[in-house]
Design a protein around this motif. Structure first.
Motif, PDB file in Angstrom:
ATOM      1  N   LYS A  96       0.839  -1.203   0.000  1.00 45.01           N
ATOM      2  CA  LYS A  96       0.000   0.000   0.000  1.00 45.01           C
ATOM      3  C   LYS A  96       0.881   1.263   0.000  1.00 45.01           C
ATOM      4  O   LYS A  96       0.620   2.230  -0.723  1.00 45.01           O
ATOM      5  N   ALA A  97       1.953   1.204   0.775  1.00 48.52           N
ATOM      6  CA  ALA A  97       2.859   2.366   0.866  1.00 48.52           C
ATOM      7  C   ALA A  97       3.508   2.648  -0.490  1.00 48.52           C
ATOM      8  O   ALA A  97       3.583   3.807  -0.927  1.00 48.52           O
ATOM      9  N   ALA A  98       3.970   1.586  -1.149  1.00 42.13           N
ATOM     10  CA  ALA A  98       4.622   1.778  -2.452  1.00 42.13           C
ATOM     11  C   ALA A  98       3.617   2.344  -3.460  1.00 42.13           C
ATOM     12  O   ALA A  98       3.951   3.249  -4.244  1.00 42.13           O
ATOM     13  N   ASP A  99       2.380   1.828  -3.433  1.00 40.58           N
ATOM     14  CA  ASP A  99       1.341   2.348  -4.346  1.00 40.58           C
ATOM     15  C   ASP A  99       1.124   3.835  -4.104  1.00 40.58           C
ATOM     16  O   ASP A  99       1.018   4.623  -5.041  1.00 40.58           O
ATOM     17  N   GLU A 100       1.060   4.195  -2.820  1.00 40.91           N
ATOM     18  CA  GLU A 100       0.803   5.592  -2.463  1.00 40.91           C
ATOM     19  C   GLU A 100       1.938   6.486  -2.972  1.00 40.91           C
ATOM     20  O   GLU A 100       1.700   7.560  -3.546  1.00 40.91           O
ATOM     21  N   LEU A 101       3.168   6.036  -2.769  1.00 40.33           N
ATOM     22  CA  LEU A 101       4.320   6.828  -3.221  1.00 40.33           C
ATOM     23  C   LEU A 101       4.268   7.014  -4.731  1.00 40.33           C
ATOM     24  O   LEU A 101       4.478   8.119  -5.250  1.00 40.33           O
ATOM     25  N   ARG A 102       3.975   5.932  -5.429  1.00 44.51           N
ATOM     26  CA  ARG A 102       3.941   6.026  -6.905  1.00 44.51           C
ATOM     27  C   ARG A 102       2.816   6.962  -7.347  1.00 44.51           C
ATOM     28  O   ARG A 102       2.991   7.757  -8.276  1.00 44.51           O
ATOM     29  N   GLN A 103       1.688   6.853  -6.650  1.00 44.46           N
ATOM     30  CA  GLN A 103       0.562   7.733  -6.996  1.00 44.46           C
ATOM     31  C   GLN A 103       0.920   9.208  -6.837  1.00 44.46           C
ATOM     32  O   GLN A 103       0.454  10.062  -7.585  1.00 44.46           O
ATOM     33  N   GLN A 104       1.761   9.470  -5.841  1.00 39.61           N
ATOM     34  CA  GLN A 104       2.179  10.869  -5.586  1.00 39.61           C
ATOM     35  C   GLN A 104       3.314  11.289  -6.514  1.00 39.61           C
ATOM     36  O   GLN A 104       3.877  12.373  -6.350  1.00 39.61           O
ATOM     37  N   GLY A 105       3.712  10.411  -7.400  1.00 40.34           N
ATOM     38  CA  GLY A 105       4.805  10.736  -8.333  1.00 40.34           C
ATOM     39  C   GLY A 105       6.178  10.636  -7.702  1.00 40.34           C
ATOM     40  O   GLY A 105       7.164  11.136  -8.255  1.00 40.34           O
ATOM     41  N   VAL A 106       6.256  10.006  -6.534  1.00 40.14           N
ATOM     42  CA  VAL A 106       7.562   9.859  -5.858  1.00 40.14           C
ATOM     43  C   VAL A 106       8.307   8.689  -6.493  1.00 40.14           C
ATOM     44  O   VAL A 106       7.738   7.624  -6.723  1.00 40.14           O
ATOM     45  N   GLU A 107       9.607   8.920  -6.757  1.00 38.55           N
ATOM     46  CA  GLU A 107      10.377   7.876  -7.456  1.00 38.55           C
ATOM     47  C   GLU A 107      11.401   7.175  -6.570  1.00 38.55           C
ATOM     48  O   GLU A 107      11.962   6.150  -6.962  1.00 38.55           O
ATOM     49  N   ALA A 108      11.687   7.735  -5.406  1.00 33.75           N
ATOM     50  CA  ALA A 108      12.626   7.079  -4.479  1.00 33.75           C
ATOM     51  C   ALA A 108      12.396   7.651  -3.082  1.00 33.75           C
ATOM     52  O   ALA A 108      11.891   8.775  -2.938  1.00 33.75           O
ATOM     53  N   LEU A 109      12.788   6.857  -2.081  1.00 38.82           N
ATOM     54  CA  LEU A 109      12.534   7.253  -0.685  1.00 38.82           C
ATOM     55  C   LEU A 109      13.823   7.204   0.132  1.00 38.82           C
ATOM     56  O   LEU A 109      14.558   6.212   0.074  1.00 38.82           O
ATOM     57  N   VAL A 110      14.076   8.276   0.897  1.00 43.61           N
ATOM     58  CA  VAL A 110      15.201   8.280   1.840  1.00 43.61           C
ATOM     59  C   VAL A 110      14.645   8.031   3.240  1.00 43.61           C
ATOM     60  O   VAL A 110      13.754   8.752   3.699  1.00 43.61           O
ATOM     61  N   VAL A 111      15.169   7.001   3.900  1.00 46.76           N
ATOM     62  CA  VAL A 111      14.719   6.645   5.260  1.00 46.76           C
ATOM     63  C   VAL A 111      15.860   6.923   6.236  1.00 46.76           C
ATOM     64  O   VAL A 111      16.954   6.377   6.089  1.00 46.76           O
ATOM     65  N   ILE A 112      15.576   7.759   7.224  1.00 39.76           N
ATOM     66  CA  ILE A 112      16.582   8.078   8.240  1.00 39.76           C
ATOM     67  C   ILE A 112      16.132   7.429   9.542  1.00 39.76           C
ATOM     68  O   ILE A 112      15.084   7.785  10.084  1.00 39.76           O
ATOM     69  N   GLY A 113      16.888   6.462  10.033  1.00 38.60           N
ATOM     70  CA  GLY A 113      16.447   5.787  11.252  1.00 38.60           C
ATOM     71  C   GLY A 113      17.391   4.677  11.668  1.00 38.60           C
ATOM     72  O   GLY A 113      18.480   4.523  11.115  1.00 38.60           O
ATOM     73  N   GLY A 114      16.934   3.889  12.613  1.00 37.04           N
ATOM     74  CA  GLY A 114      17.738   2.798  13.156  1.00 37.04           C
ATOM     75  C   GLY A 114      17.475   1.490  12.427  1.00 37.04           C
ATOM     76  O   GLY A 114      16.890   1.465  11.337  1.00 37.04           O
ATOM     77  N   GLU A 115      17.908   0.401  13.077  1.00 34.94           N
ATOM     78  CA  GLU A 115      17.888  -0.884  12.383  1.00 34.94           C
ATOM     79  C   GLU A 115      16.473  -1.325  11.963  1.00 34.94           C
ATOM     80  O   GLU A 115      16.261  -1.816  10.850  1.00 34.94           O
TER      81      GLU A 115
END
Ligand code: F6P
Length: 333
Positions: A96-115
């Motif tokens: 669902k998250a990937a679908d949402e990102l694609r729908q918003q035209g997002v092509e890549a995601l940067v995640v800042i966090g722990g393990e």
């Protein structure tokens, strides 16, 4: 190490997104700012996702321009907010998250966090093909593949300023203090703050403390003329170990005072070191994505930037160099 290096653009990106996830860490804001400002410089629009993966599932995101990240560099916490998101353990939600990102035209995601956050990122790309890039953001410094993590230096310094104050009281009253620091199972904060703060003893998280051995050691140092002592206890995985230890020592006739630094170590302004590290990694994150990299975490090894495959980062334990505890043992004599 902190100079940008040229990249060959392989992936024409128009829009990426950034989120912070898990425990907040000082320097996360500096990393967000660097992602956004490098995006602006490279002609890539950046969306900020609020509340980590929870916000991603709720499509809670907003475009960030250069002005939106002004004046956040020096602030602790994360302006994007953070969360520990149980729902993201479910593969259906990751789709669902990937679908949402694609729908918003997002092509890549940067995640800042722990393990845990990087594990979520890895699964997202493995299962959906959505490109992700991770940055190590945690005060614990327990992420395999990188010598350092955004927030660790700040947490050590926060712990140190508390330790210095407690030391004043301990020596004024000839007291024994047990000071508990965070850091989960690795004990990096305990070791670094313990050495830099001159703790008489550092109790690493891996082993159950032995009250009898500790008692004997404290008596020995009393006999050698020490009137006060500061023992640094790593929190470890069992809550309450410091209080338990204090009770055991009380039964032996000592009067320890307990101070648990807890979440004070997570907040506060990032140190110069963390601001620099976060600025550099945040900027390089965008450049690596443009170069076509994904499913990697950017980190540092031996003062050099590394892009480590996320498959190598997750489910591995990073251990404190035993030589660090050896150093502590020699110096507290
Ligand atoms: O991972 C960062 C950290 O602060 C650990 O040191 C600590 O064990 C944990 O998070 C506490 O988590 P929470 O804020 O969710 O209680």
């Amino acid at each position: 190490m902190y100079g940008l290096t040229p990249i060959a653009r392989q992936r024409p990106l128009q829009r990426i997104a950034v989120l912070t996830s898990g425990g907040d860490a000082p320097g996360m804001n500096a990393a967000i700012r660097a992602v956004v400002r490098t995006g602006c410089a490279e002609g890539v629009e950046v969306l900020g996702i609020r509340r980590g993966y929870s916000g991603l599932l709720a499509a809670d995101m907003t475009p960030l321009d250069s002005a939106a990240v002004a004046n956040i560099l020096q602030r602790g916490g994360t302006v994007l907010k953070s969360d520990r998101c149980e729902a993201f353990h479910d593969p259906a939600n990751r789709r669902k998250a990937a679908d949402e990102l694609r729908q918003q035209g997002v092509e890549a995601l940067v995640v800042i966090g722990g393990e845990g956050s990087l594990t979520g990122a890895l699964h997202l790309e493995q299962e959906t093909g959505f490109p992700v890039l991770g940055l190590p953001g945690t005060i614990d410094n327990d992420i395999y593949g990188s010598d350092d993590s955004i927030g660790f230096d700040s947490a050590v310094n926060t712990a140190l300023s508390a330790i210095d104050r407690i030391r004043d009281t301990a020596s004024s009253h000839d007291r024994l203090f047990l000071v508990e620091v965070m850091g989960r199972n690795t004990g990096f904060i305990a070791a670094y703050a313990g050495i830099a703060g001159g703790a008489e003893l550092i109790l690493a998280p891996q082993r159950e403390p032995d009250p009898e051995a500790l008692y004997r050691q404290l008596l020995k140092s009393q006999q050698a003329g020490k009137t006060s002592s500061l023992v640094l206890v790593a929190e470890g995985s069992k809550p309450g170990r410091t209080q338990w230890l204090a009770q055991e020592l009380e039964q032996k006739g000592l009067e320890p005072r307990v101070c648990i630094l807890g979440h004070t170590q997570r907040g506060g302004a990032p140190t110069g070191h963390d601001r620099m590290l976060a600025s550099y990694l945040g900027s390089m994150a965008v450049r690596h994505l443009l170069a076509g990299d994904s499913q990697v975490m950017l980190g540092v090894r031996n003062n050099t930037r590394v892009a480590v495959p996320l498959t190598r980062v997750v489910n591995r334990r990073k251990h404190l160099d035993p030589g660090v505890l050896e150093l502590a043992a020699i110096l507290h004599e």
